[in-house]
Design an enzyme around this catalytic site. Structure first.
Site, PDB file in Angstrom:
ATOM      1  N   HIS A 182      34.602  33.703  36.731  1.00 16.00           N
ATOM      2  CA  HIS A 182      35.097  32.503  37.040  1.00 16.00           C
ATOM      3  C   HIS A 182      34.549  31.990  38.558  1.00 16.00           C
ATOM      4  O   HIS A 182      33.769  32.455  39.024  1.00 16.00           O
ATOM      5  CB  HIS A 182      36.656  32.449  37.323  1.00 16.00           C
ATOM      6  CG  HIS A 182      37.245  33.335  38.321  1.00 16.00           C
ATOM      7  ND1 HIS A 182      37.228  32.817  39.705  1.00 16.00           N
ATOM      8  CD2 HIS A 182      37.663  34.499  38.462  1.00 16.00           C
ATOM      9  CE1 HIS A 182      37.754  33.804  40.405  1.00 16.00           C
ATOM     10  NE2 HIS A 182      37.928  34.888  39.901  1.00 16.00           N
ATOM     11  N   CYS A 198      38.430  40.361  39.461  1.00 15.76           N
ATOM     12  CA  CYS A 198      37.646  39.664  38.810  1.00 15.76           C
ATOM     13  C   CYS A 198      36.225  39.251  39.518  1.00 15.76           C
ATOM     14  O   CYS A 198      36.112  39.631  40.734  1.00 15.76           O
ATOM     15  CB  CYS A 198      38.512  38.384  38.745  1.00 15.76           C
ATOM     16  SG  CYS A 198      39.820  38.341  37.511  1.00 15.76           S
TER      17      CYS A 198
END
Length: 222
Positions: A182, A198
């Site tokens: 992301h 992440c």
């Protein structure tokens, strides 16, 4: 000297002073601005690459390159590998994401990865991807950080959203791993271990990656 001559001389000096002031002011406004030697000079190629993006629903500011190591700028590199083109490889030790290309090359991006104890490795695939995603913190994260309770049902998209401008969702064996590739509104974290597992990229980079990767693409995190 007579009074009249004194007045004339005073008026002449005042006029000359005013003319000098105007001349100096004109030089100040028309002379080219000199670069500040204390500020670093950046390659215009990368200044453009990481410049502002106004065409998005939420305008993306330029990356302040003073706070990003040039080693993490996006670039094409030699990358001999047995992985097939289109595969994403995340090298957590080096803080790089590689998108494998033909001819022994890859598009390389700098990334931020999970903090010690939250890192993840393994193989999977990109199940789907979203523009300006909603971020929903897992219950475990809310338990660790109670201030996130307000986002239990999701934080709306926007420039301050932790998922940034794009998100690619990693699945394994048909199940959501809860890990994502992301964007981030904090480019100074690239090259560091800061997230809860992440893999984050600068918004300009995750947009580029998003446009190159199709759902179903394999990913390997090492």
């Amino acid at each position: 000297m007579t009074k009249a001559k004194t007045i004339l001389r005073r008026d002449f000096l005042l006029g000359a002073g005013s003319l000098s002031a105007l001349t100096l002011a004109g030089c100040t406004t028309t002379a080219p601005t000199q670069p500040n030697p204390s500020l670093p000079q950046f390659d215009p190629f990368y200044v453009d690459m990481y410049g502002p993006i106004y065409s998005e629903p939420y305008p993306i500011p330029a990356v302040d390159l003073r706070y990003v190591d040039p080693a993490y700028y996006r670039r094409v590199v030699d990358y001999p590998t047995t992985e097939r083109p289109g595969t994403i490889v995340v090298d957590t030790a080096q803080r790089y994401l590689y998108l494998v290309r033909d001819g022994g090359q890859a598009m390389r991006y700098g990334v931020g990865i999970g903090r010690e104890g939250f890192s993840w490795s393994g193989g999977g695939y990109i199940n789907h991807k979203k523009r300006w995603p909603t971020w929903t913190p897992p219950s475990e994260m809310i338990a660790r950080e109670p201030e996130l309770e307000k986002w239990r049902n999701g934080q709306p998209p926007g420039i301050d959203n932790p998922l940034g401008a794009r998100a690619l969702y990693i699945f394994e064996d048909g199940r959501d791993t809860l890990y994502r590739l992301h964007g981030t509104p904090e480019p100074w974290t690239i090259g560091k271990a800061v997230s809860s597992g992440c893999v984050r990229l600068m918004n300009q980079d995750v947009i580029d990656l998003y446009d190159r990767v199709a759902p179903g693409s394999p990913i390997r995190v090492i």
